[in-house]
Scaffold this active site. Structure first.
Site, PDB file in Angstrom:
ATOM      1  CE  LYS A 158      -3.864  -1.045  -6.498  1.00 23.46           C
ATOM      2  NZ  LYS A 158      -2.783  -0.582  -7.034  1.00 23.46           N
TER       3      LYS A 158
HETATM    4  N1  PMP Z   1       2.999   0.732  -4.746  1.00 20.63           N
HETATM    5  C1  PMP Z   1       2.364   0.996  -5.788  1.00 20.63           C
HETATM    6  C2  PMP Z   1       2.437   2.331  -6.338  1.00 20.63           C
HETATM    7  C3  PMP Z   1       1.315   0.022  -6.342  1.00 20.63           C
HETATM    8  O1  PMP Z   1       0.739   0.201  -7.237  1.00 20.63           O
HETATM    9  C4  PMP Z   1       1.269  -1.142  -5.512  1.00 20.63           C
HETATM   10  C5  PMP Z   1       0.652  -2.299  -6.135  1.00 20.63           C
HETATM   11  N2  PMP Z   1      -0.992  -2.205  -5.286  1.00 20.63           N
HETATM   12  C6  PMP Z   1       2.329  -1.362  -4.656  1.00 20.63           C
HETATM   13  C7  PMP Z   1       3.068  -0.288  -4.237  1.00 20.63           C
HETATM   14  C8  PMP Z   1       2.376  -2.752  -3.888  1.00 20.63           C
HETATM   15  O2  PMP Z   1       0.919  -2.847  -3.096  1.00 20.63           O
HETATM   16  P1  PMP Z   1       0.259  -4.236  -2.743  1.00 20.63           P
HETATM   17  O3  PMP Z   1       1.249  -4.901  -2.210  1.00 20.63           O
HETATM   18  O4  PMP Z   1      -0.775  -3.962  -1.896  1.00 20.63           O
HETATM   19  O5  PMP Z   1      -0.135  -4.806  -4.056  1.00 20.63           O
END
Ligand code: PMP
Length: 307
Positions: A158
């Site tokens: 991320k």
């Molecule tokens: N995909 C992307 C590209 C994101 O930025 C996020 C947000 N973190 C998610 C999916 C969802 O991930 P999470 O449930 O861990 O927030």
């Protein structure tokens, strides 16, 4: 954004106004940061951070992929996340830890002595895609921008720079009157929203794309996969063609910010009856029930702020 009182920066809490970085920081020029977003909820058993352990694990994994050594231990980072809730007197909040290359060099490959900054901020933040959207569903489009693939970027990390792709996807959608954009892979298979994972329901079975569809391994996605199975519903991880967005009975997005948000139309084609479907509602109830005590926390996802 409403400023909070304190931000945790490189080991200590500093006033919001003093939490600054230099304009020549590597991360500002090249997007060389990795970060997390997590929510703190006010629950009947006190303030909790949803899946703190999983988020910090992903933060350190993201840093590992980009070869960024983090000098703080897992426990120190967890304490930092708790401290920004406690010291800012937040009941519920959005917590943003970020690790990035600081000032040292403008070489694209940061030299070994480049400082690695670690910051944890928190802000008050309500629903991301709108309160009304949680009830009635949102209108989305398929983006003209493909989701970045692992051939170009390690999408399981991320990382800040990856969000230029997300900015293009969400920005294009919003300029065209949609709430969010859905990206497909270069091969035309469903990937994810700009900052959310996607699930769809067809003939009573719930489907979601696997990691191989260039998605971020969402922590809400993982929780929702467990909740779907706990509800006794069938869940399949499958590569899904774009076409299914137009034929699905129900579609919903998951993410820390978006929580569980139904989709009511894709490219102006109604999803099912054009409103939130019954399985989506049941999954939303199971998810939000974690925070009002109606769903048992049997997987141990609620990390108490006060320990
Ligand atoms: N995909 C992307 C590209 C994101 O930025 C996020 C947000 N973190 C998610 C999916 C969802 O991930 P999470 O449930 O861990 O927030």
């Amino acid at each position: 954004m409403i400023p909070s009182k304190f931000i945790w920066m490189n080991g200590s809490l500093v006033p919001w106004a003093d939490a600054n970085v230099h304009v020549m920081s590597h991360a500002l020029h090249y997007g060389s940061s990795v970060f997390e977003g997590m929510r703190c909820y006010d629950t009947p058993r006190g303030r909790v951070i949803f899946r703190l352990q999983a988020h910090l694990t992903r933060l350190l994994d993201s840093a590992k992929i980009y070869r960024m050594p983090v000098v703080y231990s897992f426990d120190e980072l967890a304490a930092a996340c708790r401290s920004v809730i406690i010291e800012n007197d937040f009941k519920s909040a959005y917590i943003r830890p970020i690790v990035f290359f600081g000032t040292g060099s403008l070489a694209v490959t940061p030299p070994e002595d480049t400082p690695i900054e670690v910051v944890v901020g928190a802000i008050e933040w309500g629903t991301y895609l709108g309160e009304e959207g949680l009830q009635n569903g949102i209108d989305v489009c398929v983006s003209s921008w493909h989701r970045t693939t692992s051939a170009s970027n390690p999408v399981l990390s991320k990382a800040g720079g990856h969000y230029l792709n997300s900015m293009l996807i969400a920005g294009e959608a919003q300029r065209n009157g949609y709430v969010e954009g859905i990206a497909v892979t270069a091969g035309g298979m469903i990937s994810e929203g700009s900052a959310e994972n996607l699930f769809l329901v067809k003939d009573g079975i719930v489907y979601t794309p696997p990691l191989a569809a260039s998605i971020l391994g969402g922590i809400t996605r993982d929780a929702v996969i467990h909740l779907i199975r706990d509800l006794g519903l069938e869940l399949r991880l499958e590569v899904l063609p774009r076409d299914l967005l137009y034929l699905a009975d129900e579609i919903f997005l998951t993410g820390t910010a978006a929580e569980v948000t139904p989709i009511r139309s894709v490219d102006r084609i109604a999803v099912g009856k054009g409103s939130r479907g019954p399985m989506t509602e049941a999954i939303q109830n199971a998810f939000f029930g974690l925070f009002d005590g109606k769903t048992e926390d049997k997987h141990g996802w609620l990390d108490a702020v006060e320990v």
